[in-house]
Write a protein that holds these residues in place. Structure first.
Motif, PDB file in Angstrom:
ATOM      1  N   LYS A  46       0.822  -1.202   0.000  1.00  0.00           N
ATOM      2  CA  LYS A  46       0.000   0.000   0.000  1.00  0.00           C
ATOM      3  C   LYS A  46       0.861   1.259   0.000  1.00  0.00           C
ATOM      4  N   ILE A  47       1.955   1.237   0.742  1.00  0.00           N
ATOM      5  CA  ILE A  47       2.867   2.386   0.756  1.00  0.00           C
ATOM      6  C   ILE A  47       3.440   2.619  -0.628  1.00  0.00           C
ATOM      7  N   MET A  48       3.840   1.552  -1.303  1.00  0.00           N
ATOM      8  CA  MET A  48       4.424   1.683  -2.641  1.00  0.00           C
ATOM      9  C   MET A  48       3.415   2.238  -3.654  1.00  0.00           C
ATOM     10  N   ALA A  49       2.127   2.134  -3.354  1.00  0.00           N
ATOM     11  CA  ALA A  49       1.094   2.634  -4.262  1.00  0.00           C
ATOM     12  C   ALA A  49       0.635   4.057  -3.921  1.00  0.00           C
ATOM     13  N   LEU A  50       1.092   4.581  -2.798  1.00  0.00           N
ATOM     14  CA  LEU A  50       0.644   5.917  -2.373  1.00  0.00           C
ATOM     15  C   LEU A  50       1.259   7.021  -3.227  1.00  0.00           C
ATOM     16  N   PRO A  51       0.553   8.130  -3.377  1.00  0.00           N
ATOM     17  CA  PRO A  51       1.124   9.266  -4.100  1.00  0.00           C
ATOM     18  C   PRO A  51       2.207   9.964  -3.256  1.00  0.00           C
ATOM     19  N   GLN A  52       3.039  10.713  -3.933  1.00  0.00           N
ATOM     20  CA  GLN A  52       4.179  11.378  -3.299  1.00  0.00           C
ATOM     21  C   GLN A  52       3.773  12.263  -2.119  1.00  0.00           C
ATOM     22  N   ASP A  53       2.695  12.996  -2.246  1.00  0.00           N
ATOM     23  CA  ASP A  53       2.314  13.917  -1.169  1.00  0.00           C
ATOM     24  C   ASP A  53       1.956  13.176   0.117  1.00  0.00           C
ATOM     25  N   VAL A  54       1.366  12.003   0.004  1.00  0.00           N
ATOM     26  CA  VAL A  54       1.024  11.212   1.192  1.00  0.00           C
ATOM     27  C   VAL A  54       2.303  10.634   1.815  1.00  0.00           C
ATOM     28  N   ILE A  55       3.238  10.218   0.984  1.00  0.00           N
ATOM     29  CA  ILE A  55       4.527   9.720   1.471  1.00  0.00           C
ATOM     30  C   ILE A  55       5.232  10.802   2.275  1.00  0.00           C
ATOM     31  N   GLU A  56       5.185  12.026   1.792  1.00  0.00           N
ATOM     32  CA  GLU A  56       5.803  13.149   2.506  1.00  0.00           C
ATOM     33  C   GLU A  56       5.140  13.376   3.862  1.00  0.00           C
ATOM     34  N   VAL A  57       3.824  13.262   3.920  1.00  0.00           N
ATOM     35  CA  VAL A  57       3.101  13.442   5.181  1.00  0.00           C
ATOM     36  C   VAL A  57       3.504  12.354   6.172  1.00  0.00           C
ATOM     37  N   ILE A  58       3.517  11.107   5.727  1.00  0.00           N
ATOM     38  CA  ILE A  58       3.906  10.009   6.622  1.00  0.00           C
ATOM     39  C   ILE A  58       5.343  10.211   7.093  1.00  0.00           C
ATOM     40  N   GLY A  59       6.222  10.589   6.172  1.00  0.00           N
ATOM     41  CA  GLY A  59       7.616  10.812   6.524  1.00  0.00           C
ATOM     42  C   GLY A  59       7.787  11.895   7.574  1.00  0.00           C
ATOM     43  N   THR A  60       6.947  12.903   7.519  1.00  0.00           N
ATOM     44  CA  THR A  60       6.990  13.984   8.496  1.00  0.00           C
ATOM     45  C   THR A  60       6.385  13.560   9.823  1.00  0.00           C
ATOM     46  N   GLU A  61       5.336  12.781   9.776  1.00  0.00           N
ATOM     47  CA  GLU A  61       4.612  12.400  10.984  1.00  0.00           C
ATOM     48  C   GLU A  61       5.098  11.096  11.609  1.00  0.00           C
ATOM     49  N   ILE A  62       6.116  10.470  11.041  1.00  0.00           N
ATOM     50  CA  ILE A  62       6.591   9.174  11.520  1.00  0.00           C
ATOM     51  C   ILE A  62       6.978   9.224  13.002  1.00  0.00           C
ATOM     52  N   PHE A  63       7.460  10.367  13.467  1.00  0.00           N
ATOM     53  CA  PHE A  63       7.876  10.485  14.866  1.00  0.00           C
ATOM     54  C   PHE A  63       6.691  10.528  15.822  1.00  0.00           C
ATOM     55  N   ASP A  64       5.527  10.840  15.292  1.00  0.00           N
ATOM     56  CA  ASP A  64       4.321  10.913  16.116  1.00  0.00           C
ATOM     57  C   ASP A  64       3.520   9.620  16.116  1.00  0.00           C
ATOM     58  N   LEU A  65       3.886   8.676  15.268  1.00  0.00           N
ATOM     59  CA  LEU A  65       3.169   7.406  15.203  1.00  0.00           C
ATOM     60  C   LEU A  65       3.551   6.534  16.392  1.00  0.00           C
ATOM     61  N   ASN A  66       2.556   5.967  17.055  1.00  0.00           N
ATOM     62  CA  ASN A  66       2.803   5.110  18.214  1.00  0.00           C
ATOM     63  C   ASN A  66       2.668   3.626  17.899  1.00  0.00           C
ATOM     64  N   SER A  67       2.000   3.305  16.792  1.00  0.00           N
ATOM     65  CA  SER A  67       1.878   1.906  16.376  1.00  0.00           C
ATOM     66  C   SER A  67       1.775   1.847  14.860  1.00  0.00           C
ATOM     67  N   ILE A  68       2.125   0.707  14.334  1.00  0.00           N
ATOM     68  CA  ILE A  68       2.076   0.511  12.888  1.00  0.00           C
ATOM     69  C   ILE A  68       0.650   0.625  12.362  1.00  0.00           C
ATOM     70  N   ASP A  69      -0.331   0.316  13.201  1.00  0.00           N
ATOM     71  CA  ASP A  69      -1.733   0.380  12.786  1.00  0.00           C
ATOM     72  C   ASP A  69      -2.188   1.802  12.495  1.00  0.00           C
ATOM     73  N   GLU A  70      -1.489   2.790  13.019  1.00  0.00           N
ATOM     74  CA  GLU A  70      -1.841   4.183  12.756  1.00  0.00           C
ATOM     75  C   GLU A  70      -1.644   4.560  11.288  1.00  0.00           C
ATOM     76  N   LEU A  71      -0.932   3.736  10.548  1.00  0.00           N
ATOM     77  CA  LEU A  71      -0.748   4.002   9.120  1.00  0.00           C
ATOM     78  C   LEU A  71      -2.040   3.825   8.325  1.00  0.00           C
ATOM     79  N   LYS A  72      -2.971   3.074   8.882  1.00  0.00           N
ATOM     80  CA  LYS A  72      -4.227   2.789   8.168  1.00  0.00           C
ATOM     81  C   LYS A  72      -4.928   4.059   7.704  1.00  0.00           C
ATOM     82  N   LYS A  73      -4.806   5.138   8.448  1.00  0.00           N
ATOM     83  CA  LYS A  73      -5.497   6.378   8.068  1.00  0.00           C
ATOM     84  C   LYS A  73      -4.949   6.972   6.764  1.00  0.00           C
ATOM     85  N   TYR A  74      -3.789   6.525   6.317  1.00  0.00           N
ATOM     86  CA  TYR A  74      -3.207   7.040   5.072  1.00  0.00           C
ATOM     87  C   TYR A  74      -3.586   6.195   3.858  1.00  0.00           C
ATOM     88  N   PHE A  75      -4.122   5.011   4.115  1.00  0.00           N
ATOM     89  CA  PHE A  75      -4.480   4.122   3.011  1.00  0.00           C
ATOM     90  C   PHE A  75      -5.917   4.372   2.652  1.00  0.00           C
TER      91      PHE A  75
END
Length: 75
Positions: A46-75
């Motif tokens: 799913k990450i490999m299919a995301l657009p660049q702008d979403v990848i940038e958001v995740i990359g910026t917010e990675i320090f605020d993520l507490n669990s891997i399941d929090e990524l679901k909101k980006y898919f």
């Protein structure tokens, strides 16, 4: 520069951008693995299919993520 030359140049630029975006996605996956120890294959795809702008958001917010399941909101 001829029209053919411009086309070849622009095509090269596009391929370079695409390769850079792919590398950014791969780096993000590596960072997520470092942080959470495991990233499900489903998430990697799913990450490999995301657009660049979403990848940038995740990359910026990675320090605020507490669990891997929090990524679901980006898919």
């Amino acid at each position: 520069m001829t029209e053919v030359g411009k086309m070849i140049y622009e095509e090269g630029i596009e391929k370079g951008i695409e390769k850079g975006i792919e590398k950014a996605k791969e780096l993000l996956i590596k960072q997520l693995i470092k942080k959470f120890k495991i990233v499900p294959e489903e998430y990697k795809k799913k990450i490999m299919a995301l657009p660049q702008d979403v990848i940038e958001v995740i990359g910026t917010e990675i320090f605020d993520l507490n669990s891997i399941d929090e990524l679901k909101k980006y898919f």
